[in-house]
Design a protein around this motif. Sequence first.
Motif, PDB file in Angstrom:
ATOM      1  N   VAL A  88      23.263  39.168  41.829  1.00  0.00           N
ATOM      2  CA  VAL A  88      22.966  38.292  42.440  1.00  0.00           C
ATOM      3  C   VAL A  88      23.567  38.938  43.731  1.00  0.00           C
ATOM      4  O   VAL A  88      21.884  38.952  44.666  1.00  0.00           O
ATOM      5  CB  VAL A  88      22.805  36.386  42.080  1.00  0.00           C
ATOM      6  CG1 VAL A  88      22.098  36.347  43.276  1.00  0.00           C
ATOM      7  CG2 VAL A  88      22.848  36.564  40.795  1.00  0.00           C
ATOM      8  N   LEU A  89      24.426  38.717  44.052  1.00  0.00           N
ATOM      9  CA  LEU A  89      24.696  39.416  45.203  1.00  0.00           C
ATOM     10  C   LEU A  89      24.767  40.754  45.832  1.00  0.00           C
ATOM     11  O   LEU A  89      23.610  40.464  46.875  1.00  0.00           O
ATOM     12  CB  LEU A  89      26.014  39.275  45.322  1.00  0.00           C
ATOM     13  CG  LEU A  89      27.018  39.221  47.024  1.00  0.00           C
ATOM     14  CD1 LEU A  89      27.984  38.225  46.362  1.00  0.00           C
ATOM     15  CD2 LEU A  89      26.709  40.795  46.960  1.00  0.00           C
ATOM     16  N   ALA A  90      24.456  41.677  44.898  1.00  0.00           N
ATOM     17  CA  ALA A  90      23.867  42.567  45.222  1.00  0.00           C
ATOM     18  C   ALA A  90      22.718  42.876  45.338  1.00  0.00           C
ATOM     19  O   ALA A  90      21.736  43.642  45.978  1.00  0.00           O
ATOM     20  CB  ALA A  90      24.448  43.214  43.876  1.00  0.00           C
ATOM     21  N   PRO A 137      37.454  42.470  45.706  1.00  0.00           N
ATOM     22  CA  PRO A 137      37.976  44.474  45.626  1.00  0.00           C
ATOM     23  C   PRO A 137      37.583  44.796  46.920  1.00  0.00           C
ATOM     24  O   PRO A 137      36.209  44.119  47.631  1.00  0.00           O
ATOM     25  CB  PRO A 137      37.574  44.614  44.750  1.00  0.00           C
ATOM     26  CG  PRO A 137      37.831  42.820  43.640  1.00  0.00           C
ATOM     27  CD  PRO A 137      37.185  41.668  44.846  1.00  0.00           C
ATOM     28  N   PRO A 138      37.888  45.732  46.944  1.00  0.00           N
ATOM     29  CA  PRO A 138      37.771  46.858  48.157  1.00  0.00           C
ATOM     30  C   PRO A 138      35.857  47.345  47.849  1.00  0.00           C
ATOM     31  O   PRO A 138      35.132  46.919  48.883  1.00  0.00           O
ATOM     32  CB  PRO A 138      38.605  47.968  48.068  1.00  0.00           C
ATOM     33  CG  PRO A 138      39.305  47.373  47.721  1.00  0.00           C
ATOM     34  CD  PRO A 138      39.136  46.745  46.060  1.00  0.00           C
ATOM     35  N   GLN A 139      35.481  46.948  46.818  1.00  0.00           N
ATOM     36  CA  GLN A 139      34.214  47.553  46.725  1.00  0.00           C
ATOM     37  C   GLN A 139      33.170  46.577  47.348  1.00  0.00           C
ATOM     38  O   GLN A 139      31.932  46.884  47.928  1.00  0.00           O
ATOM     39  CB  GLN A 139      33.236  47.331  44.765  1.00  0.00           C
ATOM     40  CG  GLN A 139      33.485  46.532  44.617  1.00  0.00           C
ATOM     41  CD  GLN A 139      34.368  46.529  43.724  1.00  0.00           C
ATOM     42  OE1 GLN A 139      36.333  47.276  43.995  1.00  0.00           O
ATOM     43  NE2 GLN A 139      34.806  45.907  42.356  1.00  0.00           N
ATOM     44  N   TYR A 140      33.686  45.418  47.377  1.00  0.00           N
ATOM     45  CA  TYR A 140      32.887  44.485  48.121  1.00  0.00           C
ATOM     46  C   TYR A 140      32.995  43.774  49.264  1.00  0.00           C
ATOM     47  O   TYR A 140      32.126  43.833  49.850  1.00  0.00           O
ATOM     48  CB  TYR A 140      32.903  42.558  47.148  1.00  0.00           C
ATOM     49  CG  TYR A 140      33.008  43.123  45.961  1.00  0.00           C
ATOM     50  CD1 TYR A 140      31.256  42.811  45.429  1.00  0.00           C
ATOM     51  CD2 TYR A 140      33.543  42.691  44.824  1.00  0.00           C
ATOM     52  CE1 TYR A 140      30.564  42.905  43.938  1.00  0.00           C
ATOM     53  CE2 TYR A 140      32.741  42.673  43.838  1.00  0.00           C
ATOM     54  CZ  TYR A 140      32.237  42.653  42.788  1.00  0.00           C
ATOM     55  OH  TYR A 140      31.743  42.743  41.493  1.00  0.00           O
ATOM     56  N   GLN A 141      34.271  44.276  49.867  1.00  0.00           N
ATOM     57  CA  GLN A 141      34.169  44.297  51.221  1.00  0.00           C
ATOM     58  C   GLN A 141      33.115  44.972  52.254  1.00  0.00           C
ATOM     59  O   GLN A 141      32.950  44.746  53.761  1.00  0.00           O
ATOM     60  CB  GLN A 141      35.856  44.754  51.492  1.00  0.00           C
ATOM     61  CG  GLN A 141      37.111  44.292  50.828  1.00  0.00           C
ATOM     62  CD  GLN A 141      37.625  42.742  51.763  1.00  0.00           C
ATOM     63  OE1 GLN A 141      36.979  42.022  52.841  1.00  0.00           O
ATOM     64  NE2 GLN A 141      38.642  41.802  50.831  1.00  0.00           N
ATOM     65  N   SER A 142      32.898  46.207  51.335  1.00  0.00           N
ATOM     66  CA  SER A 142      32.255  47.072  51.983  1.00  0.00           C
ATOM     67  C   SER A 142      30.942  46.772  52.083  1.00  0.00           C
ATOM     68  O   SER A 142      29.138  47.074  53.036  1.00  0.00           O
ATOM     69  CB  SER A 142      32.432  48.180  51.900  1.00  0.00           C
ATOM     70  OG  SER A 142      31.827  48.895  49.860  1.00  0.00           O
ATOM     71  N   LEU A 143      30.425  45.427  51.748  1.00  0.00           N
ATOM     72  CA  LEU A 143      28.669  44.779  51.602  1.00  0.00           C
ATOM     73  C   LEU A 143      28.434  44.929  53.058  1.00  0.00           C
ATOM     74  O   LEU A 143      29.128  44.306  53.994  1.00  0.00           O
ATOM     75  CB  LEU A 143      28.527  44.227  50.498  1.00  0.00           C
ATOM     76  CG  LEU A 143      28.325  44.082  49.285  1.00  0.00           C
ATOM     77  CD1 LEU A 143      29.091  43.085  48.307  1.00  0.00           C
ATOM     78  CD2 LEU A 143      27.528  44.969  48.613  1.00  0.00           C
ATOM     79  N   PRO A 144      27.067  44.642  53.391  1.00  0.00           N
ATOM     80  CA  PRO A 144      27.061  44.268  54.413  1.00  0.00           C
ATOM     81  C   PRO A 144      27.435  42.852  54.808  1.00  0.00           C
ATOM     82  O   PRO A 144      27.109  42.241  53.676  1.00  0.00           O
ATOM     83  CB  PRO A 144      24.904  44.644  54.281  1.00  0.00           C
ATOM     84  CG  PRO A 144      24.494  45.791  53.342  1.00  0.00           C
ATOM     85  CD  PRO A 144      26.021  45.662  52.170  1.00  0.00           C
ATOM     86  N   VAL A 187      24.897  39.755  52.908  1.00  0.00           N
ATOM     87  CA  VAL A 187      24.996  39.941  51.794  1.00  0.00           C
ATOM     88  C   VAL A 187      25.863  39.449  51.292  1.00  0.00           C
ATOM     89  O   VAL A 187      26.241  38.454  50.190  1.00  0.00           O
ATOM     90  CB  VAL A 187      24.806  41.132  51.380  1.00  0.00           C
ATOM     91  CG1 VAL A 187      25.213  41.190  49.381  1.00  0.00           C
ATOM     92  CG2 VAL A 187      22.924  41.708  51.743  1.00  0.00           C
ATOM     93  N   LEU A 188      27.865  39.886  52.012  1.00  0.00           N
ATOM     94  CA  LEU A 188      28.556  38.857  51.723  1.00  0.00           C
ATOM     95  C   LEU A 188      28.669  37.683  52.468  1.00  0.00           C
ATOM     96  O   LEU A 188      29.193  37.155  51.464  1.00  0.00           O
ATOM     97  CB  LEU A 188      30.006  39.577  52.884  1.00  0.00           C
ATOM     98  CG  LEU A 188      31.317  39.394  52.067  1.00  0.00           C
ATOM     99  CD1 LEU A 188      31.451  40.376  50.222  1.00  0.00           C
ATOM    100  CD2 LEU A 188      32.465  40.399  52.595  1.00  0.00           C
ATOM    101  N   PHE A 189      27.873  37.134  53.479  1.00  0.00           N
ATOM    102  CA  PHE A 189      27.813  36.152  53.537  1.00  0.00           C
ATOM    103  C   PHE A 189      27.150  34.700  52.940  1.00  0.00           C
ATOM    104  O   PHE A 189      27.770  33.837  52.348  1.00  0.00           O
ATOM    105  CB  PHE A 189      27.300  35.641  54.893  1.00  0.00           C
ATOM    106  CG  PHE A 189      27.421  34.751  55.955  1.00  0.00           C
ATOM    107  CD1 PHE A 189      28.799  34.251  56.631  1.00  0.00           C
ATOM    108  CD2 PHE A 189      26.341  33.381  55.144  1.00  0.00           C
ATOM    109  CE1 PHE A 189      28.792  33.077  57.157  1.00  0.00           C
ATOM    110  CE2 PHE A 189      26.637  31.980  55.719  1.00  0.00           C
ATOM    111  CZ  PHE A 189      27.604  31.916  56.584  1.00  0.00           C
ATOM    112  N   LYS A 190      26.242  35.450  52.157  1.00  0.00           N
ATOM    113  CA  LYS A 190      25.138  34.810  51.443  1.00  0.00           C
ATOM    114  C   LYS A 190      25.817  34.010  50.206  1.00  0.00           C
ATOM    115  O   LYS A 190      25.830  32.989  49.204  1.00  0.00           O
ATOM    116  CB  LYS A 190      23.740  35.459  51.025  1.00  0.00           C
ATOM    117  CG  LYS A 190      22.521  34.618  50.556  1.00  0.00           C
ATOM    118  CD  LYS A 190      22.825  33.375  50.754  1.00  0.00           C
ATOM    119  CE  LYS A 190      21.594  32.842  49.906  1.00  0.00           C
ATOM    120  NZ  LYS A 190      21.142  31.674  50.099  1.00  0.00           N
ATOM    121  N   GLY A 191      26.397  35.543  49.728  1.00  0.00           N
ATOM    122  CA  GLY A 191      27.192  35.906  48.150  1.00  0.00           C
ATOM    123  C   GLY A 191      28.085  34.743  48.098  1.00  0.00           C
ATOM    124  O   GLY A 191      28.733  33.369  47.517  1.00  0.00           O
TER     125      GLY A 191
END
Length: 280
Positions: A10-12, A53-60, A63-67
Amino acid sequence: MMKRSGFWSVLALAAVLSGPALAEGETADTVVATVNGAPITLGQMVAMKESLPPQYQSLPDDVLFKGIYDQLIQQEVLAQSVKELGPRAIATMENDKRGFVSGLAIDAIVKEAVTDAALQKAYDDRFKDAKPQTEYNAAHILVATEEEANKLKEELAGGADFAELAKAHSTDTGSGANGGDLGWFGLGMMVKPFEEAVVGAKVGEVTGPVKTDFGYHLILVKETRVAEKPTLDQMRDELAQEVENAAITAKIDELTKGATVTREGEALDPAILKNSALID
């Protein structure tokens, strides 16, 4: 964080959603949401972000805030739905907290202990009385029986090439393919009978058969040299670990001596830990 892949799916998909703008002066204690009176803070959001994990750290950022924002609210709602925690859950939470906080203590000890001066002292202490060490460049032929080793030794005495015999007969496939070459090594790197034979060998002469747990060896010492003392930079990681361990042990001993510790369970049967029913 809940171990549910659906949340991150959902986050993605939430790239079009933006987190709320923050005003200046926000702190870790800034409340970003409240669930039935229980606050969720900006500090908790930052901590969750840093644990990803690193793959989520690089999200905009949006997106990261909302998730993270939605995730913490969902977690709080779910947590409040559990009205009573059983012994297993309580014990696990207490262990996790104890482990986390003690980890913070260790981090502080290490940060204070591992300094350039401490590393230099550890380096100087390691080598101040060190005597020059000899290194050996040797090759060997390993076979299963003494008879086979003696036969090969006779061939060598008759002019056969050591490297070619090693390639053809050695059961040490790693070195055998390279003509039996073991490269350079120092004391303590080989099994004792092999090492003793190498130390006692004459350069250029074949020694053996020498029996070890691996079989029978014919050994050719090609060269010897005095080992160079490693530099501080080469030893840095090893010395840092040494300094860390010493500092942690010393601090634990100090704190333990200053604490009131009673050991009521010391006489218990160790097998009691197998009794999972105790926390069911």
